[in-house]
Design a protein around this motif. Structure first.
Motif, PDB file in Angstrom:
ATOM      1  N   LYS A  51      35.950   1.647  66.351  1.00  0.00           N
ATOM      2  CA  LYS A  51      37.103   2.373  65.839  1.00  0.00           C
ATOM      3  C   LYS A  51      38.422   1.877  66.438  1.00  0.00           C
ATOM      4  O   LYS A  51      39.423   1.756  65.744  1.00  0.00           O
ATOM      5  N   ASN A  52      38.456   1.593  67.720  1.00  0.00           N
ATOM      6  CA  ASN A  52      39.693   1.231  68.401  1.00  0.00           C
ATOM      7  C   ASN A  52      39.988  -0.264  68.397  1.00  0.00           C
ATOM      8  O   ASN A  52      41.020  -0.680  68.907  1.00  0.00           O
ATOM      9  N   ALA A  53      39.117  -1.065  67.835  1.00  0.00           N
ATOM     10  CA  ALA A  53      39.313  -2.517  67.836  1.00  0.00           C
ATOM     11  C   ALA A  53      40.296  -2.923  66.741  1.00  0.00           C
ATOM     12  O   ALA A  53      40.357  -2.304  65.678  1.00  0.00           O
ATOM     13  N   GLU A  54      41.061  -3.962  67.032  1.00  0.00           N
ATOM     14  CA  GLU A  54      41.962  -4.502  66.024  1.00  0.00           C
ATOM     15  C   GLU A  54      41.152  -5.238  64.965  1.00  0.00           C
ATOM     16  O   GLU A  54      40.201  -5.943  65.281  1.00  0.00           O
ATOM     17  N   ASP A  55      41.545  -5.071  63.717  1.00  0.00           N
ATOM     18  CA  ASP A  55      40.840  -5.739  62.629  1.00  0.00           C
ATOM     19  C   ASP A  55      41.518  -7.079  62.358  1.00  0.00           C
ATOM     20  O   ASP A  55      42.441  -7.179  61.565  1.00  0.00           O
ATOM     21  N   ASN A  56      41.060  -8.116  63.061  1.00  0.00           N
ATOM     22  CA  ASN A  56      41.587  -9.454  62.830  1.00  0.00           C
ATOM     23  C   ASN A  56      40.444 -10.459  62.901  1.00  0.00           C
ATOM     24  O   ASN A  56      39.285 -10.096  63.102  1.00  0.00           O
ATOM     25  N   LYS A  57      40.769 -11.731  62.737  1.00  0.00           N
ATOM     26  CA  LYS A  57      39.734 -12.769  62.687  1.00  0.00           C
ATOM     27  C   LYS A  57      38.976 -12.907  64.000  1.00  0.00           C
ATOM     28  O   LYS A  57      37.774 -13.153  63.994  1.00  0.00           O
ATOM     29  N   LYS A  58      39.659 -12.729  65.127  1.00  0.00           N
ATOM     30  CA  LYS A  58      39.001 -12.912  66.421  1.00  0.00           C
ATOM     31  C   LYS A  58      37.952 -11.844  66.683  1.00  0.00           C
ATOM     32  O   LYS A  58      36.871 -12.143  67.192  1.00  0.00           O
ATOM     33  N   THR A  59      38.242 -10.596  66.340  1.00  0.00           N
ATOM     34  CA  THR A  59      37.252  -9.540  66.588  1.00  0.00           C
ATOM     35  C   THR A  59      36.066  -9.670  65.633  1.00  0.00           C
ATOM     36  O   THR A  59      34.932  -9.445  66.024  1.00  0.00           O
ATOM     37  N   ARG A  60      36.343 -10.036  64.399  1.00  0.00           N
ATOM     38  CA  ARG A  60      35.230 -10.252  63.462  1.00  0.00           C
ATOM     39  C   ARG A  60      34.374 -11.439  63.909  1.00  0.00           C
ATOM     40  O   ARG A  60      33.161 -11.406  63.783  1.00  0.00           O
ATOM     41  N   LEU A  61      35.021 -12.481  64.430  1.00  0.00           N
ATOM     42  CA  LEU A  61      34.284 -13.624  64.953  1.00  0.00           C
ATOM     43  C   LEU A  61      33.426 -13.214  66.147  1.00  0.00           C
ATOM     44  O   LEU A  61      32.275 -13.653  66.271  1.00  0.00           O
ATOM     45  N   ALA A  62      33.945 -12.348  67.007  1.00  0.00           N
ATOM     46  CA  ALA A  62      33.177 -11.876  68.162  1.00  0.00           C
ATOM     47  C   ALA A  62      31.934 -11.115  67.712  1.00  0.00           C
ATOM     48  O   ALA A  62      30.851 -11.276  68.286  1.00  0.00           O
TER      49      ALA A  62
END
Length: 81
Positions: A51-62
């Motif tokens: 819920k608290n994570a930023e929705d960007n390419k780096k988090t999706r990649l992680a």
């Protein structure tokens, strides 16, 4: 209905638990490995972020890298009877 990160973690835990039970019942490692691989594929194909994570390419990649790690766990761990 959108799947939450908590629901995904519960689904992962249930799949691994069922895979372990089937492994013990049928005395074959493939059930346990298949459960880990399925969980990894879920994280790769449809990443769900906390819920608290930023929705960007780096988090999706992680999250996708975590899915690859789950698949590697499924591939490289064997239980021999």
């Amino acid at each position: 209905m959108k799947e939450t990160f908590k629901q995904r973690l519960w689904l992962t835990a249930i799949l691994v638990f069922v895979g372990n039970i089937l492994c013990e019942l049928f005395h074959h490692w493939a059930f346990r490995s298949a459960a880990w691989v399925i969980c990894g594929l879920l994280h790769i194909l449809r990443p769900v972020l906390p819920k608290n994570a930023e929705d960007n390419k780096k988090t999706r990649l992680a999250v996708r890298i975590a899915g690859v790690i789950l698949i590697l766990i499924g591939i490289f761990t064997r239980v021999h009877y």
